[in-house]
Design an enzyme around this catalytic site. Structure first.
Site, PDB file in Angstrom:
ATOM      1  N   ARG A  94      -0.090  11.154  -0.600  1.00 22.96           N
ATOM      2  CA  ARG A  94       1.268  11.674  -0.664  1.00 22.96           C
ATOM      3  C   ARG A  94       1.600  12.193  -2.059  1.00 22.96           C
ATOM      4  NH1 ARG A  94       5.009   7.284   0.297  1.00 22.96           N
ATOM      5  NH2 ARG A  94       4.868   7.612   2.523  1.00 22.96           N
ATOM      6  N   TYR A  95       1.152  11.459  -3.074  1.00 20.95           N
ATOM      7  CA  TYR A  95       1.408  11.890  -4.455  1.00 20.95           C
ATOM      8  C   TYR A  95       0.134  12.547  -4.983  1.00 20.95           C
ATOM      9  CZ  TYR A  95       5.108   8.375  -4.068  1.00 20.95           C
ATOM     10  OH  TYR A  95       6.180   7.636  -3.680  1.00 20.95           O
ATOM     11  N   ARG A  98      -2.474  10.034  -6.799  1.00 19.38           N
ATOM     12  CA  ARG A  98      -2.747   8.718  -6.226  1.00 19.38           C
ATOM     13  C   ARG A  98      -3.109   8.837  -4.752  1.00 19.38           C
ATOM     14  NH1 ARG A  98       3.031   7.239  -7.979  1.00 19.38           N
ATOM     15  NH2 ARG A  98       2.799   9.403  -8.609  1.00 19.38           N
ATOM     16  N   CYS A 107      -4.538  -8.940   8.892  1.00 18.34           N
ATOM     17  CA  CYS A 107      -3.807  -9.725   7.875  1.00 18.34           C
ATOM     18  C   CYS A 107      -3.924 -11.182   8.268  1.00 18.34           C
ATOM     19  CB  CYS A 107      -2.326  -9.371   7.831  1.00 18.34           C
ATOM     20  SG  CYS A 107      -2.006  -7.649   7.426  1.00 18.34           S
ATOM     21  N   CYS A 111       3.661 -10.328   8.915  1.00 15.86           N
ATOM     22  CA  CYS A 111       5.045 -10.441   8.458  1.00 15.86           C
ATOM     23  C   CYS A 111       5.945  -9.722   9.446  1.00 15.86           C
ATOM     24  CB  CYS A 111       5.191  -9.790   7.091  1.00 15.86           C
ATOM     25  SG  CYS A 111       3.918 -10.346   5.957  1.00 15.86           S
ATOM     26  N   CYS A 114       7.043  -6.210   8.317  1.00 10.83           N
ATOM     27  CA  CYS A 114       5.989  -5.277   7.867  1.00 10.83           C
ATOM     28  C   CYS A 114       6.338  -3.812   8.150  1.00 10.83           C
ATOM     29  CB  CYS A 114       4.675  -5.612   8.561  1.00 10.83           C
ATOM     30  SG  CYS A 114       3.350  -4.496   8.085  1.00 10.83           S
ATOM     31  N   ARG A 116       4.007  -1.449   7.972  1.00  9.90           N
ATOM     32  CA  ARG A 116       2.863  -0.780   8.568  1.00  9.90           C
ATOM     33  C   ARG A 116       2.457  -1.452   9.874  1.00  9.90           C
ATOM     34  NH1 ARG A 116      -0.076  -0.179   3.647  1.00  9.90           N
ATOM     35  NH2 ARG A 116       1.235   1.491   2.878  1.00  9.90           N
ATOM     36  N   ASP A 275      12.214  -0.626   5.006  1.00  6.63           N
ATOM     37  CA  ASP A 275      11.959   0.673   5.645  1.00  6.63           C
ATOM     38  C   ASP A 275      12.471   0.683   7.087  1.00  6.63           C
ATOM     39  OD1 ASP A 275      10.720   1.826   3.439  1.00  6.63           O
ATOM     40  OD2 ASP A 275       8.783   0.959   3.956  1.00  6.63           O
ATOM     41  N   ASP A 312      12.169   3.949  -0.287  1.00  8.93           N
ATOM     42  CA  ASP A 312      11.047   4.810   0.111  1.00  8.93           C
ATOM     43  C   ASP A 312      11.641   5.766   1.140  1.00  8.93           C
ATOM     44  OD1 ASP A 312       8.445   5.725   0.017  1.00  8.93           O
ATOM     45  OD2 ASP A 312       7.576   3.718   0.204  1.00  8.93           O
ATOM     46  N   LYS A 319       8.892   7.444  -3.044  1.00 10.77           N
ATOM     47  CA  LYS A 319       9.781   6.399  -3.552  1.00 10.77           C
ATOM     48  C   LYS A 319      10.860   6.980  -4.464  1.00 10.77           C
ATOM     49  CE  LYS A 319       6.026   3.029  -3.389  1.00 10.77           C
ATOM     50  NZ  LYS A 319       4.910   3.938  -3.029  1.00 10.77           N
TER      51      LYS A 319
HETATM   52  C1  LIG Z   1       3.697   3.580  -2.956  1.00  8.78           C
HETATM   53  C2  LIG Z   1       2.606   4.483  -2.766  1.00  8.78           C
HETATM   54  C3  LIG Z   1       1.702   4.755  -3.806  1.00  8.78           C
HETATM   55  C4  LIG Z   1       1.814   4.115  -5.160  1.00  8.78           C
HETATM   56  O1  LIG Z   1       3.003   4.482  -5.803  1.00  8.78           O
HETATM   57  P1  LIG Z   1       3.384   3.905  -7.247  1.00  8.78           P
HETATM   58  O2  LIG Z   1       4.793   4.328  -7.456  1.00  8.78           O
HETATM   59  O3  LIG Z   1       2.445   4.536  -8.228  1.00  8.78           O
HETATM   60  O4  LIG Z   1       3.204   2.434  -7.202  1.00  8.78           O
HETATM   61  C5  LIG Z   1       0.704   5.663  -3.554  1.00  8.78           C
HETATM   62  N1  LIG Z   1       0.572   6.277  -2.356  1.00  8.78           N
HETATM   63  C6  LIG Z   1       1.429   6.037  -1.358  1.00  8.78           C
HETATM   64  C7  LIG Z   1       1.241   6.754  -0.075  1.00  8.78           C
HETATM   65  C8  LIG Z   1       2.467   5.131  -1.514  1.00  8.78           C
HETATM   66  O5  LIG Z   1       3.306   4.881  -0.503  1.00  8.78           O
HETATM   67  S1  SF4 Z   2       3.515  -6.793   5.011  1.00  7.12           S
HETATM   68 FE1  SF4 Z   2       2.274  -6.013   6.754  1.00  7.12          FE
HETATM   69  S2  SF4 Z   2       0.353  -5.350   5.851  1.00  7.12           S
HETATM   70 FE2  SF4 Z   2       1.352  -6.687   4.357  1.00  7.12          FE
HETATM   71  S3  SF4 Z   2       0.528  -8.734   4.760  1.00  7.12           S
HETATM   72 FE3  SF4 Z   2       2.428  -8.557   5.912  1.00  7.12          FE
HETATM   73  S4  SF4 Z   2       1.784  -7.849   7.925  1.00  7.12           S
HETATM   74 FE4  SF4 Z   2       0.072  -7.460   6.556  1.00  7.12          FE
END
Ligand SMILES: *Cc1c(COP(=O)(O)O)cnc(C)c1O
Ligand code: SF4
Length: 352
Positions: A94-95, A98, A107, A111, A114, A116, A275, A312, A319
């Site tokens: 996305r960035y 990174r 996991c 959670c 979560c 994801r 989120d 986010d 973010k």
């Molecule tokens: C959060 C995130 C990162 C890391 O972001 P930082 O602000 O550098 O911690 C990188 N890629 C994705 C897709 C993210 O959601």
């Molecule tokens: S937040 Fe989601 S990905 Fe992270 S440990 Fe919990 S269940 Fe696993």
């Protein structure tokens, strides 16, 4: 059961609680709630529960709640639209500089909040070598990527040698400076942080770890020792907290959490607004609540213990940092500001 088995991470994983029969609480209600998102709790994390109902923060974060079943149109499977930024399976870009690599869907604790959920616990898998090969090719051909975040699921639930294989391959790419691991293992499975793991990790520096503590009740002798072992292996530790209604949306709870984190050598990094993911409506609170908490932290707490509050952006805008408003006016010759007590001051612009 031998008494010391509980202190072994593999025992904890193979004895995870994933059926309602093993629980205390309102079983029919939990049974119903389990139908949607998977449940799994390590015996260690379960032992941190003090009250067996949703007023207990640990219970509330790991035991399914009927409220998860209510659908709201604005809650999505993939609220950050990560799939849209997925050029090869298992990689989110996305960035520009990174990339996020999702190595496993597994996991130790699922959670309830979560983000994801479309990955975590949905058919437990580890990425195979063929798919990982494609990720490596992508990383190699994108020289603008300097920072790789390894996440999932939780990458530290993998066997050490398997994880080492992935880390080594990423470390071999010259333009990758930082390897970060996002993991909740220090919180929910702290015995996983053993000598075998730390000696492996420290061969691949610079390695950074971001963990995920949400409440002071998660900071125990075991989780503190796990963080200190990682810090002693030269790994800088950050923490990503999710702002959760009824759990940590209280300025005093947040102060206590942040203070305890720096004591165990973990630097609060981000405080995330929850989120817009399915099943979390009962955990969500307002952006204003987050700002109120940030306002409370500044001035009362070491700057080192203050996280950045971020939203986010829904649908994948990235973010967005959010601060209380400290600037009162931008004037031609000066900026008017206030401090944490509300005292007004002026900073003049340079005259030459
Ligand atoms: C959060 C995130 C990162 C890391 O972001 P930082 O602000 O550098 O911690 C990188 N890629 C994705 C897709 C993210 O959601
Ligand atoms: S937040 Fe989601 S990905 Fe992270 S440990 Fe919990 S269940 Fe696993």
């Amino acid at each position: 059961m031998k008494i010391d088995d509980r202190s072994k991470w593999k025992w904890q994983l193979s004895h995870r609680i994933n059926s309602v029969n093993e629980l205390t609480g309102n079983k029919p209600q939990i049974e119903k709630a389990c139908s949607r998102f998977p449940m799994s709790v390590t015996p260690y994390y379960y032992s941190l529960i003090k009250r067996f109902d949703y007023s207990d923060p640990i219970y509330s974060m790991c035991i399914p709640n009927e409220k998860e079943l209510i659908d709201y149109p604005f809650l999505k499977d993939d609220p950050l639209n990560e799939e849209h930024h997925t050029p090869v399976e298992g990689l989110v870009h996305r960035y520009p500089d990174r990339a996020l690599v999702l190595l496993t869907s597994h996991c130790s604790v699922y959670c309830r909040h979560c983000t994801r959920k479309r990955v975590a616990g949905q058919k437990e898998y580890f990425i195979d070598e063929n798919k990982f090969g494609k990720i490596i090719e992508y990383l190699k051909s994108h020289k603008e990527i300097h920072d790789v975040v390894i996440s999932g699921g939780d990458p530290l639930t993998m066997e050490t040698d398997k994880l080492e294989y992935f880390i080594r391959k990423i470390r071999e790419i010259e333009h990758i400076d930082i390897i970060r691991i996002g993991t909740r293992v220090p919180v929910v499975l702290p015995m996983r942080i053993d000598d075998e793991l730390t000696s492996m990790l420290k061969k691949y520096h610079p390695i950074w770890i971001n963990t995920h503590f949400n409440h002071p009740q998660e900071i125990t002798k075991e989780s503190s020792e796990a963080c200190i072992r990682l810090a002693n292996a030269g790994i800088p530790l950050g923490n990503q907290t999710v702002l959760l209604r009824g759990i940590n949306d209280d300025p005093e709870v947040m102060i206590q959490l942040c203070r305890m984190l720096v004591k165990i050598r973990v630097r609060p990094y981000y405080l995330f607004i929850c989120d817009l993911v399915k099943g979390v409506e009962h955990f969500r609170t307002t952006v204003d609540k987050g700002i109120e908490i940030m306002e409370h932290l500044r001035g009362r707490l070491s700057g080192l213990a203050i996280p950045t509050f971020v939203v986010d952006a829904p649908n994948g805008g990235g973010k967005i940092p959010v601060l209380p408003e400290y600037i009162l006016a931008h004037e031609e010759d000066k900026t008017v500001l206030r401090n944490y007590e509300g005292k007004v001051c002026e900073y003049p612009n340079p005259v030459i």
